[in-house]
Scaffold this active site. Sequence first.
Site, mmCIF file in Angstrom:
data_model
loop_
_atom_site.group_PDB
_atom_site.id
_atom_site.type_symbol
_atom_site.label_atom_id
_atom_site.label_comp_id
_atom_site.label_asym_id
_atom_site.label_seq_id
_atom_site.Cartn_x
_atom_site.Cartn_y
_atom_site.Cartn_z
ATOM 1 N N MET A 85 0.833 -1.203 0.000
ATOM 2 C CA MET A 85 0.000 0.000 0.000
ATOM 3 C C MET A 85 0.871 1.258 0.000
ATOM 4 O O MET A 85 2.077 1.199 0.216
ATOM 5 C CB MET A 85 -0.919 -0.004 1.215
ATOM 6 N N HIS A 86 0.216 2.393 -0.246
ATOM 7 C CA HIS A 86 0.751 3.743 -0.006
ATOM 8 C C HIS A 86 1.821 4.201 -0.982
ATOM 9 O O HIS A 86 2.217 5.364 -0.948
ATOM 10 C CB HIS A 86 1.328 3.870 1.408
ATOM 11 N N ASP B 26 -2.766 -4.861 0.678
ATOM 12 C CA ASP B 26 -2.293 -6.158 1.167
ATOM 13 C C ASP B 26 -2.923 -6.573 2.485
ATOM 14 O O ASP B 26 -3.266 -7.744 2.672
ATOM 15 C CB ASP B 26 -0.758 -6.183 1.261
#
Length: 493
Positions: free
Chosen positions: A81-82, A240
């Site tokens: 992520m991110h 995830d």
Amino acid sequence: MRYVLGIDISTTATKAVLVDETGTVVGVGTSEYSYDSPQPGWTEQDPARWWKATVAAIRDVLAATGVRGDAIEAVGLTGQMHGLVILDDSRRVLRPAILWNDQRTEAECDQIRQRVGRDRLLEVAGNDALTGFTAPKMLWVRNHEPDVFRRVAHALLPKDYVRLRLTDELATDKAGAAGTLLFDVAARDWSGEVLDALDIPAGWLPPTHEGPDVTGYVTNGAAEASGLAAGTPVVAGGGDQAANAVGVGAVMPGVVALSLGTSGVVFGSTSAPTVAVDGWLHAFCHAVPGMWHLMGVMLSAAGSLRWYRDTLAPGISFSDLDLEASAAAPGADGVIFLPYLTGERTPHADPQATGAFVGMTVRHDRAHLTRAVLEGVAFGLRDNLDAMKAAGFDDVRQIRASGGGTASLVWRQILADVLGAEIVATSTTEGAAYGAAMLAAVGTGWFGDVPDACDRWITVGSVTAPGPDSAAYDGPYDRYRRLYPALRDWFRS
């Protein structure tokens, strides 16, 4: 036999998990890669690595199982992520992706708080501005690479770059989008208010979809490269941790997912958006339609053990280290390990925090140090669980564990003792990739909804219960908690 495929684009490898209609994993393909750290605290990856690894992982699992690409009825995506992937108007990558564990954006986080207001940011986005999130990375590129920023036309998360290569479609899932800091978590869509405050064009961001929604179809070119059949549907999937929660059945209140991978995560599902007022916890949308979750994150969990092994015990297997650690008494004879090797999120939100061994004497040997690492990570996860309980998530009936670290029986027992709860294994061992495959199965019509898929595919396995040593951790944990405040000024000096 019919199949679905779950693809997990993680920080160090891409995994393709092939699942049949009974929920059985029939094959796994994996392709590893590294990331770059051009300056201290920076982590970057070339998105081309993800696509190359995705193609390799898919071809590996098809070759190993003998399953033809046209037997796969749907594909689900998950991944780190991110991260920030920026493309120009021809959809070409403009610079290496800035990853989730990159720590360069402290100034940009302050800028976001000033523009939006910290309290308002928590109310809308569900989270404080932290260095790992996507929005501060966008501001960093604007502040430090203006020539690149002027050419930006699209911004994607890592797995969604792979989606683009598979389907030629720009899309993302609501769970992943909620981790950008640009999302209205309650409304489950991009926040015009935050985008306007940060001067980020809404047109840069892709449409968002619920986890089982079909977002596109494998193109002819992607089919030729990967071995999948052209026209295979690709569902939205999830970040995830949300996909991992699906994979272990943490899709309802009271069932907590604990992930012991490179990072460590404690994840609890909620039926309504719940924001921790102190901002210590992440409040995101779930990959399950109409669900949300609270999540605490420590940045270096099993990553701490890998660093320790590679740096201080090279050539020693993890199983041998486990055996040594089991010989040391709970509390590691006074040695405490702080697992802040890449800064920390929950509960300190401090990118400057660093790791440390404290309390060592000449009587200590490697067994004590190894056990201290295992215990220090468990203490960090207890910080996360305690923060969730303080936010009102006190209905913890079961902790379902996954991730590479849970292979250690010693570590599982330490976790049960430190957290004061049963650590439960499930029939699924492939975590996020398996969850992505389940979302694909729902999206292609095999199940009515995600909870139905979890009920039919996931069974509970071995249980590690708290033992007689639980009370022995009260004192060490108290000392662990007092170390961060005592060392905070030193971290920043």
